[in-house]
Design a protein around this motif. Structure first.
Motif, PDB file in Angstrom:
ATOM      1  N   PRO A 113       0.809  -1.228   0.000  1.00 32.46           N
ATOM      2  CA  PRO A 113       0.000   0.000   0.000  1.00 32.46           C
ATOM      3  C   PRO A 113       0.833   1.265   0.000  1.00 32.46           C
ATOM      4  CG  PRO A 113      -0.196  -1.183   2.093  1.00 32.46           C
ATOM      5  CD  PRO A 113       0.491  -2.088   1.149  1.00 32.46           C
ATOM      6  N   LEU A 114       1.966   1.284   0.722  1.00 39.39           N
ATOM      7  CA  LEU A 114       2.807   2.482   0.733  1.00 39.39           C
ATOM      8  C   LEU A 114       3.418   2.739  -0.643  1.00 39.39           C
ATOM      9  CD1 LEU A 114       4.638   2.264   4.190  1.00 39.39           C
ATOM     10  CD2 LEU A 114       2.803   3.805   3.494  1.00 39.39           C
ATOM     11  N   ALA A 115       3.782   1.667  -1.343  1.00 43.49           N
ATOM     12  CA  ALA A 115       4.334   1.832  -2.694  1.00 43.49           C
ATOM     13  C   ALA A 115       3.278   2.395  -3.646  1.00 43.49           C
ATOM     14  CB  ALA A 115       4.856   0.492  -3.208  1.00 43.49           C
ATOM     15  N   VAL A 116       2.052   1.900  -3.518  1.00 42.49           N
ATOM     16  CA  VAL A 116       0.965   2.416  -4.360  1.00 42.49           C
ATOM     17  C   VAL A 116       0.660   3.871  -4.015  1.00 42.49           C
ATOM     18  CG1 VAL A 116      -1.481   2.140  -4.918  1.00 42.49           C
ATOM     19  CG2 VAL A 116      -0.023   0.122  -4.684  1.00 42.49           C
ATOM     20  N   LEU A 117       0.711   4.189  -2.723  1.00 39.65           N
ATOM     21  CA  LEU A 117       0.470   5.565  -2.296  1.00 39.65           C
ATOM     22  C   LEU A 117       1.534   6.503  -2.860  1.00 39.65           C
ATOM     23  CD1 LEU A 117      -1.377   7.335  -0.550  1.00 39.65           C
ATOM     24  CD2 LEU A 117       0.140   6.895   1.372  1.00 39.65           C
ATOM     25  N   ARG A 118       2.785   6.078  -2.825  1.00 40.97           N
ATOM     26  CA  ARG A 118       3.854   6.902  -3.399  1.00 40.97           C
ATOM     27  C   ARG A 118       3.681   7.056  -4.906  1.00 40.97           C
ATOM     28  NH1 ARG A 118       7.162   4.113   0.497  1.00 40.97           N
ATOM     29  NH2 ARG A 118       7.580   2.492  -1.059  1.00 40.97           N
ATOM     30  N   ARG A 119       3.261   5.984  -5.561  1.00 39.00           N
ATOM     31  CA  ARG A 119       3.034   6.052  -7.013  1.00 39.00           C
ATOM     32  C   ARG A 119       1.884   7.007  -7.325  1.00 39.00           C
ATOM     33  NH1 ARG A 119       3.855   2.435 -11.285  1.00 39.00           N
ATOM     34  NH2 ARG A 119       3.285   3.501 -13.223  1.00 39.00           N
ATOM     35  N   ALA A 120       0.815   6.964  -6.528  1.00 45.18           N
ATOM     36  CA  ALA A 120      -0.304   7.884  -6.743  1.00 45.18           C
ATOM     37  C   ALA A 120       0.137   9.326  -6.557  1.00 45.18           C
ATOM     38  CB  ALA A 120      -1.448   7.543  -5.786  1.00 45.18           C
ATOM     39  N   GLY A 121       0.990   9.579  -5.529  1.00 44.23           N
ATOM     40  CA  GLY A 121       1.504  10.931  -5.336  1.00 44.23           C
ATOM     41  C   GLY A 121       2.352  11.386  -6.507  1.00 44.23           C
ATOM     42  N   ALA A 122       3.161  10.474  -7.056  1.00 44.08           N
ATOM     43  CA  ALA A 122       3.984  10.820  -8.214  1.00 44.08           C
ATOM     44  C   ALA A 122       3.113  11.121  -9.435  1.00 44.08           C
ATOM     45  CB  ALA A 122       4.949   9.675  -8.519  1.00 44.08           C
ATOM     46  N   ILE A 123       2.034  10.360  -9.591  1.00 43.04           N
ATOM     47  CA  ILE A 123       1.129  10.594 -10.718  1.00 43.04           C
ATOM     48  C   ILE A 123       0.463  11.965 -10.590  1.00 43.04           C
ATOM     49  CG2 ILE A 123      -1.049   9.847 -11.756  1.00 43.04           C
ATOM     50  CD1 ILE A 123      -0.216   6.971 -11.180  1.00 43.04           C
ATOM     51  N   LEU A 124      -0.015  12.266  -9.380  1.00 44.19           N
ATOM     52  CA  LEU A 124      -0.731  13.531  -9.176  1.00 44.19           C
ATOM     53  C   LEU A 124       0.186  14.735  -9.220  1.00 44.19           C
ATOM     54  CD1 LEU A 124      -3.299  12.568  -6.393  1.00 44.19           C
ATOM     55  CD2 LEU A 124      -3.721  12.955  -8.831  1.00 44.19           C
ATOM     56  N   SER A 125       1.502  14.527  -9.081  1.00 49.75           N
ATOM     57  CA  SER A 125       2.425  15.653  -9.191  1.00 49.75           C
ATOM     58  C   SER A 125       2.476  16.206 -10.608  1.00 49.75           C
ATOM     59  CB  SER A 125       3.831  15.220  -8.756  1.00 49.75           C
ATOM     60  OG  SER A 125       4.339  14.207  -9.615  1.00 49.75           O
ATOM     61  N   ASP A 126       2.001  15.424 -11.557  1.00 51.53           N
ATOM     62  CA  ASP A 126       1.906  15.876 -12.944  1.00 51.53           C
ATOM     63  C   ASP A 126       0.556  16.571 -13.137  1.00 51.53           C
ATOM     64  OD1 ASP A 126       2.009  16.298 -15.621  1.00 51.53           O
ATOM     65  OD2 ASP A 126       2.012  14.182 -16.208  1.00 51.53           O
ATOM     66  N   GLY A 127       0.580  17.786 -13.611  1.00 47.45           N
ATOM     67  CA  GLY A 127      -0.662  18.540 -13.798  1.00 47.45           C
ATOM     68  C   GLY A 127      -1.613  17.879 -14.772  1.00 47.45           C
ATOM     69  N   GLU A 128      -1.077  17.211 -15.785  1.00 46.75           N
ATOM     70  CA  GLU A 128      -1.938  16.540 -16.762  1.00 46.75           C
ATOM     71  C   GLU A 128      -2.688  15.380 -16.120  1.00 46.75           C
ATOM     72  OE1 GLU A 128      -1.550  14.262 -21.108  1.00 46.75           O
ATOM     73  OE2 GLU A 128       0.192  15.203 -20.161  1.00 46.75           O
ATOM     74  N   ALA A 129      -2.026  14.641 -15.230  1.00 48.27           N
ATOM     75  CA  ALA A 129      -2.685  13.527 -14.549  1.00 48.27           C
ATOM     76  C   ALA A 129      -3.812  14.025 -13.652  1.00 48.27           C
ATOM     77  CB  ALA A 129      -1.667  12.734 -13.735  1.00 48.27           C
ATOM     78  N   LEU A 130      -3.597  15.157 -12.998  1.00 47.09           N
ATOM     79  CA  LEU A 130      -4.654  15.726 -12.165  1.00 47.09           C
ATOM     80  C   LEU A 130      -5.855  16.117 -13.007  1.00 47.09           C
ATOM     81  CD1 LEU A 130      -5.562  16.672  -9.374  1.00 47.09           C
ATOM     82  CD2 LEU A 130      -4.431  18.858  -9.825  1.00 47.09           C
ATOM     83  N   ALA A 131      -5.601  16.653 -14.194  1.00 48.89           N
ATOM     84  CA  ALA A 131      -6.701  17.002 -15.096  1.00 48.89           C
ATOM     85  C   ALA A 131      -7.457  15.759 -15.544  1.00 48.89           C
ATOM     86  CB  ALA A 131      -6.155  17.758 -16.310  1.00 48.89           C
ATOM     87  N   ILE A 132      -6.747  14.650 -15.730  1.00 48.16           N
ATOM     88  CA  ILE A 132      -7.400  13.388 -16.115  1.00 48.16           C
ATOM     89  C   ILE A 132      -8.327  12.914 -15.007  1.00 48.16           C
ATOM     90  CG2 ILE A 132      -6.952  10.934 -16.535  1.00 48.16           C
ATOM     91  CD1 ILE A 132      -4.407  11.772 -18.015  1.00 48.16           C
ATOM     92  N   ALA A 133      -7.847  12.966 -13.757  1.00 47.67           N
ATOM     93  CA  ALA A 133      -8.679  12.546 -12.631  1.00 47.67           C
ATOM     94  C   ALA A 133      -9.906  13.447 -12.499  1.00 47.67           C
ATOM     95  CB  ALA A 133      -7.863  12.555 -11.348  1.00 47.67           C
ATOM     96  N   LEU A 134      -9.715  14.743 -12.648  1.00 47.17           N
ATOM     97  CA  LEU A 134     -10.841  15.676 -12.542  1.00 47.17           C
ATOM     98  C   LEU A 134     -11.814  15.510 -13.704  1.00 47.17           C
ATOM     99  CD1 LEU A 134      -9.033  18.911 -11.298  1.00 47.17           C
ATOM    100  CD2 LEU A 134     -10.380  17.272  -9.977  1.00 47.17           C
ATOM    101  N   GLN A 135     -11.321  15.050 -14.843  1.00 50.48           N
ATOM    102  CA  GLN A 135     -12.222  14.790 -15.965  1.00 50.48           C
ATOM    103  C   GLN A 135     -13.198  13.669 -15.621  1.00 50.48           C
ATOM    104  OE1 GLN A 135     -10.396  13.039 -19.463  1.00 50.48           O
ATOM    105  NE2 GLN A 135     -11.880  14.011 -20.831  1.00 50.48           N
ATOM    106  N   THR A 136     -12.686  12.608 -15.034  1.00 46.91           N
ATOM    107  CA  THR A 136     -13.564  11.523 -14.605  1.00 46.91           C
ATOM    108  C   THR A 136     -14.528  11.996 -13.526  1.00 46.91           C
ATOM    109  OG1 THR A 136     -11.908   9.840 -15.131  1.00 46.91           O
ATOM    110  CG2 THR A 136     -13.634   9.218 -13.580  1.00 46.91           C
ATOM    111  N   GLY A 137     -14.012  12.743 -12.538  1.00 49.99           N
ATOM    112  CA  GLY A 137     -14.888  13.262 -11.488  1.00 49.99           C
ATOM    113  C   GLY A 137     -15.963  14.182 -12.034  1.00 49.99           C
TER     114      GLY A 137
END
Length: 279
Positions: free
Chosen positions: A57-81
């Motif tokens: 779980p900690l590895a997945v959490l770190r990976r999620a943080g790395a993904i969200l550090s990219d502005g484009e990835a955050l826009a992808i998540a907000l698109q789904t939301g």
């Protein structure tokens, strides 16, 4: 000499609202404990099956943080939301209106029951296929699937809330001269929440799940598109990271919007509880 214009009732109301907000935030410890328990079970599964089957779980959490550090990835998540929220908003508008009408009109309720059975009986995957034929890989596919999946749940919750209302209170208000709209605003809506908000929470979770499923199958981008890419690359850690992002978005929507509104509308219930007794 300056005279204070603040009213005692206004100050008391503000303090009461502040105390209820504090209790709502304090109740979050129970939710955090549940999340910690899920993480513990997850860690046990990781230690039993290894990284390839179930990353830590900690590895997945770190990976999620790395993904969200990219502005484009955050826009992808907000698109789904945004897609899930838009489809759910339409479903709430249509389902609540139809449910209230059905609750006050038993004949309409009897007519809607087969309609609800049909909608609930058709699996979401079938609606996704039809929506792909009609709208392609556009937002329309996701919105239609979310709308069809969430509307029956909201409609049933609204209708049940009206049907099970306390008619004695309604008759008492009518005896004191309250008209239909006044009785509905002060009594009907309050009692509606007992069944409506649990249905709304279920519809919210359904909306996010169905939105991701539709994006994945229709190749419509969003979190579903990222899951499809992770699947093709056998990137289990990345897939779980995107799932974690989606679930976090769902939790933020529920506890940042739905539950505060529910707590505000359900504050009348606290008058009937003994001191110190909480839900």
């Amino acid at each position: 000499m300056t005279v204070s214009t603040s009213k005692p009732g206004t100050i008391a109301g503000a303090l009461d609202r502040l105390s209820r907000a504090g209790l709502f935030l304090w109740s979050g410890w129970a939710g955090l404990a549940a999340l910690a328990l899920i993480a513990a079970v997850w860690q046990v599964g990781h230690e039993a099956y290894g990284d390839f089957i179930l990353p830590a779980p900690l590895a997945v959490l770190r990976r999620a943080g790395a993904i969200l550090s990219d502005g484009e990835a955050l826009a992808i998540a907000l698109q789904t939301g945004g897609r899930a929220s838009e489809g759910l908003a339409i479903a709430v508008l249509v389902g609540t209106s139809a449910g209230i009408i059905a609750g006050y009109a038993p004949a309409v309720l009897r007519m809607m029951r087969p309609f609800l059975t049909v909608l609930l009986g058709v699996p979401p995957i079938a609606w996704i296929v039809l929506a792909m034929i009609w709208f392609g890989n556009s937002d329309g596919t996701v919105l239609l699937t979310v709308f069809v999946a969430a509307t029956p749940v909201v409609l049933a919750g609204a209708a049940e809330g009206i049907v099970t209302r306390d008619r004695g209170l309604d008759m008492m208000a009518q005896a004191f001269g309250a008209g239909p709209l006044r009785r509905f605003a002060t009594l009907g809506l309050r009692q509606l929440g007992a069944h409506f908000f649990p249905a709304l929470v279920l519809a919210l979770a359904t909306a996010f799940k169905v939105a991701v499923m539709a994006e994945l199958l229709a190749n419509a981008g969003g979190i579903g598109g990222e899951l499809a890419e992770a699947r093709s690359n056998f990137d289990i850690e990345g897939a779980l990271a995107w799932v974690l992002i989606g679930v976090s978005l769902l939790i933020a929507t529920e506890y940042g919007l739905v539950q505060p509104v529910r707590a505000e509308l359900d504050r009348w219930r606290s008058a009937a509880r003994p001191w110190g007794v909480k839900r």
